[in-house]
Design a protein around this motif. Structure first.
Motif, PDB file in Angstrom:
ATOM      1  N   ARG A  80       0.579  -1.007  -0.168  1.00 27.04           N
ATOM      2  CA  ARG A  80      -0.113   0.068  -0.093  1.00 27.04           C
ATOM      3  C   ARG A  80       1.089   1.055   0.491  1.00 27.04           C
ATOM      4  N   MET A  81       1.817   1.618   0.995  1.00 23.81           N
ATOM      5  CA  MET A  81       2.744   2.213   0.596  1.00 23.81           C
ATOM      6  C   MET A  81       4.152   2.566  -0.890  1.00 23.81           C
ATOM      7  N   ALA A  82       4.166   1.729  -1.075  1.00 21.77           N
ATOM      8  CA  ALA A  82       4.302   1.499  -2.686  1.00 21.77           C
ATOM      9  C   ALA A  82       3.700   1.880  -3.780  1.00 21.77           C
ATOM     10  N   LEU A  83       2.240   2.334  -3.840  1.00 17.20           N
ATOM     11  CA  LEU A  83       1.098   1.733  -5.021  1.00 17.20           C
ATOM     12  C   LEU A  83       0.900   3.751  -5.252  1.00 17.20           C
ATOM     13  N   GLY A  84       2.153   4.579  -4.795  1.00 16.52           N
ATOM     14  CA  GLY A  84       1.060   5.768  -5.042  1.00 16.52           C
ATOM     15  C   GLY A  84       2.602   5.680  -6.440  1.00 16.52           C
ATOM     16  N   ALA A  85       3.653   5.372  -5.612  1.00 19.88           N
ATOM     17  CA  ALA A  85       5.184   5.694  -6.421  1.00 19.88           C
ATOM     18  C   ALA A  85       5.332   4.608  -7.417  1.00 19.88           C
ATOM     19  N   PHE A  86       4.819   3.212  -7.651  1.00 19.51           N
ATOM     20  CA  PHE A  86       4.549   2.968  -8.849  1.00 19.51           C
ATOM     21  C   PHE A  86       3.417   3.608  -9.604  1.00 19.51           C
ATOM     22  N   THR A  87       2.399   4.133  -9.510  1.00 21.60           N
ATOM     23  CA  THR A  87       1.161   4.731  -9.995  1.00 21.60           C
ATOM     24  C   THR A  87       1.848   5.913 -10.878  1.00 21.60           C
ATOM     25  N   ALA A  88       3.077   5.903  -9.596  1.00 21.77           N
ATOM     26  CA  ALA A  88       3.132   8.210 -10.914  1.00 21.77           C
ATOM     27  C   ALA A  88       4.342   7.582 -11.871  1.00 21.77           C
ATOM     28  N   VAL A  89       5.079   6.383 -12.043  1.00 26.65           N
ATOM     29  CA  VAL A  89       5.836   6.161 -13.272  1.00 26.65           C
ATOM     30  C   VAL A  89       5.306   5.061 -13.964  1.00 26.65           C
ATOM     31  N   GLY A  90       3.981   4.370 -14.231  1.00 29.91           N
ATOM     32  CA  GLY A  90       3.207   4.290 -15.079  1.00 29.91           C
ATOM     33  C   GLY A  90       1.813   3.490 -15.021  1.00 29.91           C
ATOM     34  N   PHE A  91       2.665   2.437 -14.045  1.00 24.88           N
ATOM     35  CA  PHE A  91       2.454   0.818 -14.012  1.00 24.88           C
ATOM     36  C   PHE A  91       0.535   1.170 -13.469  1.00 24.88           C
ATOM     37  N   GLU A  92       0.174  -0.159 -13.479  1.00 23.83           N
ATOM     38  CA  GLU A  92      -1.486   0.077 -13.604  1.00 23.83           C
ATOM     39  C   GLU A  92      -2.324  -0.946 -12.190  1.00 23.83           C
ATOM     40  N   THR A  93      -2.650  -0.809 -11.639  1.00 23.98           N
ATOM     41  CA  THR A  93      -3.211  -1.882 -10.445  1.00 23.98           C
ATOM     42  C   THR A  93      -4.201  -3.434 -11.590  1.00 23.98           C
ATOM     43  N   VAL A  94      -3.503  -4.406 -11.280  1.00 20.19           N
ATOM     44  CA  VAL A  94      -4.121  -5.506 -12.610  1.00 20.19           C
ATOM     45  C   VAL A  94      -5.001  -6.198 -10.951  1.00 20.19           C
ATOM     46  N   GLU A  95      -4.750  -6.093  -9.283  1.00 19.83           N
ATOM     47  CA  GLU A  95      -5.410  -6.734  -8.793  1.00 19.83           C
ATOM     48  C   GLU A  95      -5.049  -6.634  -7.532  1.00 19.83           C
ATOM     49  N   ARG A  96      -5.854  -6.254  -6.789  1.00 19.95           N
ATOM     50  CA  ARG A  96      -6.106  -6.379  -4.162  1.00 19.95           C
ATOM     51  C   ARG A  96      -5.583  -7.838  -4.894  1.00 19.95           C
TER      52      ARG A  96
END
Length: 117
Positions: A80-96
């Motif tokens: 959860r802590m790294a979610l925003g950082a990876f989203t900011a560099v273009g990653f998309e969430t596939v599954e929680r």
């Protein structure tokens, strides 16, 4: 207290990866690793270096290496802590996901980024 990771399995796991370190005059501030299949296994930024651009700098090196190898997709399981950082560099969430480690349940996010040369 969590048990430290180590032993032969850990040695094999890390031995297959490229590990990048972010250091300054005070020492290690962060690290990021990628395996040959394009899985970002480790991504850690020391709290004192969060917000400094170190995550993005390490990630850009990881992506450049993946592109040079012809890796079309990067994958990560982000906390959860790294979610925003990876989203900011273009990653998309596939599954929680919720995973059990020892006696704790931890939330993480399977994320993916398609690379283009």
């Amino acid at each position: 207290m969590p048990q430290q990771r180590g032993g032969p399995e850990w040695d094999v796991r890390l031995g297959r990866q490229t590990i990048l370190l972010g250091e300054d005059e005070t020492g290690l501030r962060g690290l990021m690793s990628i395996d040959p299949a394009g899985y970002i296994d480790l991504a850690f930024i020391h709290p004192s270096a969060q917000g400094s651009g170190l995550f993005r700098a390490l990630y850009q090196q990881i992506e450049a290496q993946a592109l040079a190898r012809g890796t079309p997709v990067l994958n990560v399981h982000a906390s959860r802590m790294a979610l925003g950082a990876f989203t900011a560099v273009g990653f998309e969430t596939v599954e929680r996901e919720v995973v059990a480690i020892a006696d704790q349940s931890l939330e993480r996010f399977a994320m993916r980024k398609h690379l283009s040369a």
